[in-house]
Design an enzyme around this catalytic site. Sequence first.
Site, mmCIF file in Angstrom:
data_model
loop_
_atom_site.group_PDB
_atom_site.id
_atom_site.type_symbol
_atom_site.label_atom_id
_atom_site.label_comp_id
_atom_site.label_asym_id
_atom_site.label_seq_id
_atom_site.Cartn_x
_atom_site.Cartn_y
_atom_site.Cartn_z
ATOM 1 N N LYS A 13 9.318 -4.010 2.559
ATOM 2 C CA LYS A 13 9.294 -5.209 3.394
ATOM 3 C C LYS A 13 8.749 -6.422 2.639
ATOM 4 C CE LYS A 13 6.431 -4.677 6.726
ATOM 5 N NZ LYS A 13 5.251 -5.485 6.344
ATOM 6 N N ARG A 88 1.684 -6.613 15.393
ATOM 7 C CA ARG A 88 1.672 -5.158 15.263
ATOM 8 C C ARG A 88 1.718 -4.467 16.624
ATOM 9 N NH1 ARG A 88 -0.275 -3.187 10.197
ATOM 10 N NH2 ARG A 88 -0.122 -1.093 11.093
#
Length: 223
Positions: A13, A88
């Site tokens: 990522k 998150r």
Amino acid sequence: MDLVLLGAPGAGKGTQAERLEQWLAIPQVSSGDLFRVNIAEGTALGRAAQSYIDRGALVPDDVTIGMVAERLAEADCADGAILDGFPRTVAQAKALDELLAEMGRQVDLVPYVTVARETLLERLGGRWTCRACGAVYHQVYRPPEVTGVCDVCGGELYQRPDDTAETQARRIDVYMQETSPLIAYYRERGLLVEIDGERSIDEVEAALRAAVSSMERASSYCP
């Protein structure tokens, strides 16, 4: 354009965020970097975060969101940002929605770089570091010429405690448990696009570019 880039540790990522940053000319905003900068500079938010870290407690969402808000308000983020490592949780995602709405913006796309757990463990569990110069090797992807010896300086290679297979397995499992509701949240909103992260770096980048271009065409279409 504001993107939320998702992917487990080892999915690549960070590399893809850097490439998107160059292509789209909007900054990568990494939550990890925000913490390091704020703590290093001794900002009010950095001191608040450090106080929780020193006690072994989780940094509350309002501190993290405060750092993100300050960063997104900077001039280089005026045209958008690539959010990496934040949100998150669903609670953080909703807070981000509110924050962007106040700025007249929204999350436009959520690319999710998917990689099988076995591949993630292979990528993360084989890393070795030189004690002398800090050069990093991988037993599969970048092995040293001589086992256990640094190509650069001849120093001893060792495996840090956080690079062991057991540690990385726990790290991956925690990520999956934390983000499963977040993935569902963005999927339900029609923003999630899954990208096969098992392919080469260039192929993953091409898929990400295609997803962004498709989103731009759809948003500009007026029936």
